[in-house]
Design a protein around this motif. Structure first.
Motif, short mmCIF file in Angstrom:
data_model
loop_
_atom_site.label_atom_id
_atom_site.label_comp_id
_atom_site.label_asym_id
_atom_site.label_seq_id
_atom_site.Cartn_x
_atom_site.Cartn_y
_atom_site.Cartn_z
N GLU A 450 -2.68 25.01 8.64
CA GLU A 450 -4.03 25.51 8.94
C GLU A 450 -5.04 24.61 8.22
O GLU A 450 -4.82 24.24 7.06
N ILE A 451 -6.11 24.28 8.95
CA ILE A 451 -7.17 23.49 8.30
C ILE A 451 -8.41 24.39 8.23
O ILE A 451 -9.00 24.73 9.27
N ASN A 453 -12.04 24.88 6.16
CA ASN A 453 -13.00 24.24 5.26
C ASN A 453 -12.47 22.90 4.72
O ASN A 453 -12.56 22.62 3.54
N GLU A 454 -11.88 22.20 5.65
CA GLU A 454 -11.35 20.86 5.33
C GLU A 454 -10.24 20.86 4.26
O GLU A 454 -10.01 19.87 3.58
N SER A 455 -9.60 22.00 4.14
CA SER A 455 -8.43 22.03 3.24
C SER A 455 -7.20 22.49 4.02
O SER A 455 -7.32 23.26 4.99
N LEU A 456 -6.04 22.03 3.56
CA LEU A 456 -4.79 22.33 4.30
C LEU A 456 -4.07 23.54 3.70
O LEU A 456 -4.09 23.75 2.48
N ARG A 457 -3.47 24.28 4.58
CA ARG A 457 -2.72 25.46 4.13
C ARG A 457 -1.44 25.56 4.96
O ARG A 457 -1.47 25.47 6.18
N ASP A 458 -0.31 25.74 4.24
CA ASP A 458 1.00 25.82 4.92
C ASP A 458 1.17 27.21 5.51
O ASP A 458 1.25 28.20 4.78
N LEU A 459 1.26 27.29 6.83
CA LEU A 459 1.42 28.61 7.47
C LEU A 459 2.89 29.06 7.49
O LEU A 459 3.18 30.19 7.85
N LEU A 460 3.79 28.19 7.09
CA LEU A 460 5.22 28.58 7.03
C LEU A 460 5.65 28.81 5.58
O LEU A 460 6.84 28.92 5.30
N TYR A 461 4.67 28.91 4.70
CA TYR A 461 4.99 29.14 3.29
C TYR A 461 5.49 30.57 3.11
O TYR A 461 4.88 31.54 3.59
N SER A 462 6.62 30.71 2.40
CA SER A 462 7.19 32.06 2.24
C SER A 462 7.37 32.42 0.76
O SER A 462 7.97 33.44 0.44
N GLY A 463 6.81 31.58 -0.13
CA GLY A 463 6.93 31.86 -1.56
C GLY A 463 5.81 32.77 -2.04
O GLY A 463 5.12 33.43 -1.26
N LYS A 464 5.69 32.83 -3.39
CA LYS A 464 4.66 33.68 -3.98
C LYS A 464 3.27 33.09 -3.69
O LYS A 464 3.09 31.88 -3.76
N ALA A 465 2.31 33.97 -3.41
CA ALA A 465 0.96 33.52 -3.08
C ALA A 465 0.33 32.75 -4.24
O ALA A 465 -0.40 31.78 -4.04
N SER A 519 -9.21 33.24 11.26
CA SER A 519 -8.49 32.47 12.28
C SER A 519 -9.46 31.76 13.24
O SER A 519 -9.15 30.69 13.75
N SER A 520 -10.60 32.42 13.47
CA SER A 520 -11.54 31.80 14.40
C SER A 520 -12.34 30.68 13.74
O SER A 520 -13.04 29.94 14.40
N ARG A 521 -12.21 30.60 12.41
CA ARG A 521 -12.97 29.56 11.71
C ARG A 521 -12.06 28.48 11.10
O ARG A 521 -12.45 27.75 10.22
N SER A 522 -10.85 28.48 11.62
CA SER A 522 -9.92 27.44 11.12
C SER A 522 -9.13 26.86 12.28
O SER A 522 -8.97 27.50 13.32
N HIS A 523 -8.67 25.64 12.09
CA HIS A 523 -7.80 25.02 13.09
C HIS A 523 -6.36 25.30 12.67
O HIS A 523 -6.03 25.17 11.48
N SER A 524 -5.56 25.71 13.65
CA SER A 524 -4.13 25.82 13.30
C SER A 524 -3.36 24.80 14.14
O SER A 524 -3.52 24.72 15.36
N VAL A 525 -2.56 24.02 13.42
CA VAL A 525 -1.87 22.90 14.07
C VAL A 525 -0.35 23.14 14.02
O VAL A 525 0.25 23.20 12.95
N LEU A 550 -7.93 25.28 18.06
CA LEU A 550 -9.11 24.88 17.27
C LEU A 550 -9.94 26.09 16.84
O LEU A 550 -9.81 27.18 17.40
N ALA A 551 -10.78 25.84 15.87
CA ALA A 551 -11.69 26.90 15.41
C ALA A 551 -12.74 27.17 16.49
O ALA A 551 -12.97 26.32 17.38
N GLY A 552 -13.35 28.34 16.44
CA GLY A 552 -14.35 28.71 17.45
C GLY A 552 -15.49 27.71 17.50
O GLY A 552 -15.99 27.26 16.47
N SER A 553 -15.86 27.38 18.71
CA SER A 553 -16.86 26.33 18.88
C SER A 553 -18.30 26.86 18.97
O SER A 553 -19.22 26.10 19.22
N GLU A 554 -18.44 28.18 18.80
CA GLU A 554 -19.78 28.76 18.93
C GLU A 554 -20.70 28.18 17.86
O GLU A 554 -20.28 27.97 16.72
#
Ligand code: ADP
Ligand code: MG
Length: 631
Positions: A450-451, A453-465, A519-525, A550-554
């Motif tokens: 997930e991208i 605010n220009e930062s990456l986040r692993d959507l398959l991460y299953s460890g502790k938050a 979800s509407s404000r982030s890109h998920s790849v 992609l994130a919402g284009s509004e």
């Protein structure tokens, strides 16, 4: 013969009378008497003294009485009166005849007496009444008579003694005979005893033999039983043998038939083998041809895709919530590449009526509100095939929030409304299976990032938050782009991918709040790395299929956005505009493509440009409300 034997014998035979006591008859005294009387007969002078002597001594009288008893009979008067010179024998004979002897002796004595001569048997009285006791006694003075009596008696005794000794001799002879017989019999007995012991030994031996015989007979019966058992078994075996012989015959016949069949088949086999070897050659040839065909297909497929355009833009119009198409959108019948948006424009002066303006847009393909997920995917599936053929493919869903981007990419859980990602994955796995027959082996690795605010986040991460790692985009020397600390999951079937999509959705939902639909404000790849090897042909292929929601284009007015929202807006606008710039640069084949300007383009740079295929879904919904905002 000695006197003692004689006396013993005679006494035992003497009749006992109650008034007599023969044991008290001493022979010696009688002898003495006899001697005395005999001597006196010769000398009459001595008679007197003898008489005197007798008288003086009462004892000697007794034998006299005894002689009388034995004589048993009183002499007749004539006899008594007979002259002394007369032979006494006659008297003696008479006396003998009346003796108490019995049995054999009686006769012998009688005969002896008879032999004696003068005495007549008839004259002898049957039984003397003992002239001694009951009869008339000799007068005491008749000594001569008495002597005569005594002499008679003596003769009588002598006769008896003679007879007895004769008899004794006879008996001795008999005894000797008997003894010899006894000895004989003893010998016989001994012999017989020996014989008996021999017999006994023999009998014992025979009893052993009998036992043996019994054993043998029991053995015999056992053996007989065994024999009968064996006989019955033998019969069974014979029957079995017969049946097996029959079977054998049948089998032999079958065998001969089968041998001929075999010979025929061997001929056929030889022919077939030849045929097979030629077919194998053909197969090899055809495989080569197939591979060549596959490579040709890939080439041609790619050529088609390139002709269609490496960058394509599709438009998808979602239906209204109540169903149907918005009145502002017009889709030309028979043309699936054009869409017309109608917009009512108010009169600026207010004098004239509102005018309706139409804006025409052309796309590579336009999907109306009735278009099914399947139809939409059919167009993309050509690009998915390109991905399997070794080309990078990138597919974006662009549009404002609620326009159906996520619906297009992921869809619903039910089979019919599944989106592009599950369908693409399904197609890839099936195609990989088919290509396996041609020697292709594929490995698939999935990642979901997930991208925001220009930062990456692993959507398959299953460890502790709290331990969620930071990520960075890295580019290798071979221009491969990777993300540090990202989960790259090896997948080999559709279900695994569906599981990853669910995990990604969970990760996304934990990050958002009710007020902030992140979800509407982030890109998920979603990225699927595909690696294929055909070992036999020494061919490799490597590609990445990127499916981006992609994130919402509004657009939002800057003045209306503050704080976090402003930051989000700036990030979204920046990345979306940069994506537009990049795609435009690629479309125009410009020398410089500003990939680095946003995390999204930097991450996807390998999948954009070159011979990569890019597809943009422009999701659209009614946007006519914008005019209302300006009131
Ligand atoms: P976005 O991701 O662009 O914000 P969504 O994909 O979440 O929008 O869609 C918003 C809603 O509209 C969802 O409930 C979705 O089911 C529905 N929707 C979107 N496109 C379609 C379509 N083509 N057909 C039916 N329903 C759709
Ligand atoms: Mg969405």
């Amino acid at each position: 013969m000695d006197g003692s034997i004689f006396l013993r014998w005679s006494v035992s035979r003497l009749p006992l009378y109650p008034h007599q006591n023969m044991s008290r008859l001493p022979v010696s005294s009688s002898k003495r008497v006899l001697l005395a009387s005999s001597s006196s007969s010769d000398n009459g002078q001595d008679v007197e003294p003898a008489q005197k002597k007798i008288r003086k001594d009462p004892e000697p009288v007794k034998p006299q009485a005894a002689a009388t008893i034995i004589g048993g009979r009183r002499l007749p008067a004539a006899a008594t009166r007979a002259p002394i010179s007369r032979p006494v024998r006659g008297v003696g004979a008479a006396t003998v005849a009346v003796g108490p002897s019995r049995g054999v002796l009686k006769q012998s004595i009688a005969s002896t007496a008879a032999k004696g001569g003068n005495a007549k048997p008839t004259a002898a009285p049957a039984c003397p009444k003992t002239g001694v006791v009951g009869g008339s006694k000799r007068q005491p003075w008749d000594l001569k008579g008495k002597v005569v009596d005594m002499e008679g008696k003596i003769r009588n005794y002598q006769t008896k003694v003679k007879a007895t000794s004769q008899e004794n001799e006879e008996l001795k002879g008999t005894m000797a005979q008997s003894q010899s017989r006894a000895a004989e019999m003893e010998r016989t007995v001994a012999r017989q005893k020996r014989q008996i012991s021999e017999y006994e030994a023999e009998l014992q031996a025979l009893s052993g033999v009998r036992d043996e015989l019994e054993m043998v007979s029991s053995d015999k019966s056992t053996l007989e039983k065994e024999l009968s058992n064996l006989e019955s078994k033998h019969k069974v075996m014979e029957t079995l043998r017969d049946s097996q012989e029959t079977e054998l015959q049948t089998l032999k016949m079958k065998l001969s038939v089968q041998e001929s069949t075999l010979a025929r088949l061997q001929l056929t086999l030889r022919d077939t083998e030849e045929e097979v070897s030629s077919l194998k050659d053909t197969v090899v040839q055809q495989k080569d041809e197939l591979h060549a065909g596959e490579m040709e297909r890939r080439r041609l497929h790619n050529a088609i895709q390139e002709l269609k355009g490496n960058i394509r833009v599709f438009c998808r119009v979602r239906p209204l919530v109540e169903g149907g198409l918005s009145k502002h959108i017009q889709l030309a019948a028979g043309d699936n590449t054009t869409i017309t948006l109608a917009k009512t424009e108010e009169s600026h002066t207010g004098k004239s009526a509102d005018t309706q303006k139409n804006y025409n847009f052309n796309f590579d393909r336009v999907f109306g509100p009735q278009s099914l997920q399947q139809e939409v995917f059919e167009e993309i599936s050509l690009l998915v095939q390109s991905a399997l053929d070794g080309y990078n493919v990138c597919c974006f869903a662009y549009g404002q929030t609620g326009s159906g981007k996520t619906y297009t990419m992921e869809g619903d859980e039910c089979d019919e409304s599944r989106g592009v990602i599950p369908r693409a994955v399904k197609q890839i796995f099936r195609a990989a299976e088919k290509l396996a027959a041609q020697g292709w082996e594929f490995t698939f690795t999935a990642s979901f990032v997930e991208i925001y605010n220009e930062s990456l986040r692993d959507l398959l991460y299953s460890g502790k938050a709290s331990k969620r790692p930071e990520h960075e985009i890295r580019k290798s020397s071979s221009n491969e782009v990777t993300i540090t600390n990202l989960t790259y999951e090896r997948v080999c079937n559709e279900d695994q991918v569906l599981g990853l999509i669910m995990l990604a959705n969970q990760n996304r939902s934990t990050a958002q709040t009710a007020q902030n639909d992140r979800s509407s404000r982030s890109h998920s790849v979603f990225q699927l790395d595909i690696e294929g090897v055909n070992v036999g042909r020494d061919v490799k292929c490597k590609s990445t299929l990127c499916l981006v929601d992609l994130a919402g284009s509004e657009r939002m007015l800057k003045s209306q956005s503050q704080g976090e929202r402003f930051k989000e807006m700036t990030a979204i606008n920046g990345s979306l505009s940069n994506l537009g710039i990049v795609i435009t640069a690629l479309a125009n084949k410009e020398s410089y493509v500003p990939y680095r300007n946003s995390k999204l383009t930097y991450l996807l740079q390998g999948c954009l440009g070159g011979n990569s295929k890019t597809l943009m879904f422009v999701n659209d919904c009614v946007i006519g409300t914008a005019s209302a905002n300006r009131k």
